[in-house]
Scaffold this active site. Structure first.
Site, PDB file in Angstrom:
ATOM      1  N   TYR A   1       6.175  80.455   8.829  1.00  0.00           N
ATOM      2  CA  TYR A   1       6.705  79.175   8.799  1.00  0.00           C
ATOM      3  C   TYR A   1       5.490  78.318   9.506  1.00  0.00           C
ATOM      4  CZ  TYR A   1       9.827  75.312  10.030  1.00  0.00           C
ATOM      5  OH  TYR A   1      10.147  73.990  10.219  1.00  0.00           O
TER       6      TYR A   1
ATOM      7  N   ASP B   1       6.930  78.840   4.077  1.00  0.00           N
ATOM      8  CA  ASP B   1       6.630  77.127   4.219  1.00  0.00           C
ATOM      9  C   ASP B   1       5.372  77.165   4.735  1.00  0.00           C
ATOM     10  OD1 ASP B   1       6.771  74.547   4.567  1.00  0.00           O
ATOM     11  OD2 ASP B   1       9.027  74.709   5.825  1.00  0.00           O
TER      12      ASP B   1
ATOM     13  N   HIS C   1      15.035  72.570   1.499  1.00  0.00           N
ATOM     14  CA  HIS C   1      14.062  73.385   0.555  1.00  0.00           C
ATOM     15  C   HIS C   1      14.911  74.225  -0.423  1.00  0.00           C
ATOM     16  CE1 HIS C   1      10.524  73.152   3.332  1.00  0.00           C
ATOM     17  NE2 HIS C   1      11.403  72.595   4.070  1.00  0.00           N
TER      18      HIS C   1
END
Length: 483
Positions: free
Chosen positions: A142, A183, A286
């Site tokens: 992330y 991500d 998302h």
């Protein structure tokens, strides 16, 4: 094998549904980002899911922030697992290893880059399509967001990218295949953004520059990793993975592609069958992304030490607090929470103290109608049907009183309509002639806290008739009429 990655935007919202979520995604390995759970808040339904082993990384400094978790089916049990991109968070021997040359970082910098719970590595044994057994390391990341108002966060983000690159390349050099998924928090190409700025300015973004150098392109030999989605769908438009929930941008697909599955070039070209997005899956700002490979997992015989089922709080080694305070006799019944009545009242309070109410003792709370009794004063102006009370002999000023509500249905409706006027009517937007929505400025600056009206439709391209029009009006500039 099937891999799925999803920025879930908070894993604690529905712990009981986690297994159903994992099964619905249908992946052998599921990587979740922005779990927003720290170790002290990790509950057993999240830590231990039947049929899976799980591996978490937690933020060390902030609660409810960042965090990643990898869930592996029993048929894909890793042989090693590690939290973080550095070796500073490891406290066992069974680690993934291979960190690269990190001399350009200070120890404090390395510790800071691993302090926000942004990476988990799992290392697996796989059998490729030609029958060879290989090692595969999956890096669940992330990556940080660069806040324009906090320049230090851009530096933090770029240093995290650099550390990720060093670790991934070191694993490749050690003979492991590598997949980075999660991500990445950068939209790479103009095609990956709903409304990119001027092309020159767009490509000057430091995050995009790093991603361009990191990824292999058909027209050049540099870069060791492949953006698997663009490998299979090089010209697909509207392929976004993140949308603003505040503006309802998902309804008009006005988003960006921030979530990736990046594989080393040899693995993608030889073993990847497809890479895809799952915009139909809701529950976060998302959507999940995934990939399928021809290779298959060879499960390890046991879970590595990082597995959450081995944490003391879930391994049955914790003890009750009472065991540290008293000597427990197993033959005695369990203590109850019952207390004498006087102890429930509290220290320093009389035992027979009556409970306070809004009326006479013992009558409980008064109904709303009791507050509009004819002898209760209210402020002016007078409501319809009200009369002005006569001045008292003491010389006090007149006061307005409200009659008791009528008994009939129509009379009562008129009475309450006069008393409870309801919210003011918003203006109509000029583009659709529809009621606007009221927003509040949250960004720091001279307008912080100021309210304004905008079109209620979701944001989108100006060419989209279903998208928001450009109507804007400060609330202070609108004379509002009551319903």
């Amino acid at each position: 094998m099937r891999l799925v990655s999803w920025n879930i935007n908070g894993i604690r919202r529905s712990p009981g549904a986690l297994r159903h979520l994992l099964e619905s995604l249908g992946a052998d390995v599921t990587c979740l980002q922005e779990t927003r759970v720290t170790r002290d808040l990790l509950e057993e339904p999240l830590a231990i899911v039947e049929g899976y082993s799980s591996y978490f990384s937690f933020s060390r400094g902030r609660s409810g922030y960042s965090g990643v978790a990898t869930f592996c089916k029993n048929s894909a049990t890793p042989r090693a697992a590690e939290e973080g991109l550095t070796s500073l968070l490891t406290n066992h021997q069974d680690t993934v290893g291979f960190y690269g040359n990190t001399e350009e970082f200070t120890e404090d910098e390395l510790r800071a880059l691993d302090s926000e719970g942004r990476a988990v590595l799992t290392q697996h044994q796989i059998r490729t399509s030609d029958g060879e057994e290989k090692t595969l390391t999956i890096i669940n990341v992330y990556c940080p967001h660069a806040d324009p108002e906090k320049p230090e966060r851009l530096t933090y983000k770029l240093r995290f990218y650099r550390l990720l690159q060093l670790r991934a390349e070191a694993l490749l050099q050690a003979g492991s295949h590598v997949i980075i998924l999660g991500d990445v928090n950068t939209s790479h190409r103009p095609l990956d953004h709903c409304e990119p700025a001027d092309l020159a300015c767009f490509e000057e973004n430091p995050g995009r520059q790093w991603l361009t150098e990191f990824l292999w392109q058909p027209d050049r030999e540099s870069g060791l990793f492949v953006d698997s989605f663009r490998h299979f769908h090089p010209t697909k438009v509207g392929a976004f993975t993140c949308w603003s929930t505040v503006t309802g941008a998902r309804l008009t697909n006005y988003g960006t592609r921030l979530d990736y599955i990046l594989g080393d070039r040899a693995l993608v070209l030889k073993e990847f069958e497809d890479s895809f997005l799952m915009p139909e899956v809701e529950g976060s700002d998302h959507c999940p992304v995934g990939a399928t490979l021809r290779a298959e997992f060879i499960p390890a015989p046991r879970c590595p030490p990082l597995c959450t089922r081995y944490l003391p709080e879930f391994a049955g080694r914790q003890q009750k607090l009472s065991q540290f305070l008293v000597k427990v006799d197993p033959n005695l019944p369990e203590p109850t929470l019952a207390q004498p009545q006087e102890e429930k009242i509290g220290v320093g309070l009389p035992k027979n103290r009556a409970k306070k109410t809004c009326g006479d003792p013992g009558q409980g709370q008064l109904s709303l109608l009791r507050f509009f009794h004819a002898d209760r004063p209210i402020e002016k102006p007078l409501l319809p049907g009200a009369q002005e009370a006569k001045p008292e002999s003491t010389g006090q000023a007149p006061r307005a009183v409200v009659p008791s509500p009528p008994k009939s249905g129509e009379g009562q409706a008129a009475f309450w309509k006069a008393v409870l006027k309801g919210p003011p009517q918003p203006p109509l937007c000029k583009g659709h002639k529809e009621p606007c929505v009221l927003r509040t400025v949250r960004k720091a600056g001279p307008n912080l806290g100021r309210q304004f009206f905008v079109c209620s439709r979701p944001i989108g391209h100006t060419s989209n008739p279903a998208a928001r029009c450009d109507f804007f009006l400060w609330a202070s500039e609108k004379s509002l009429a009551p319903h």
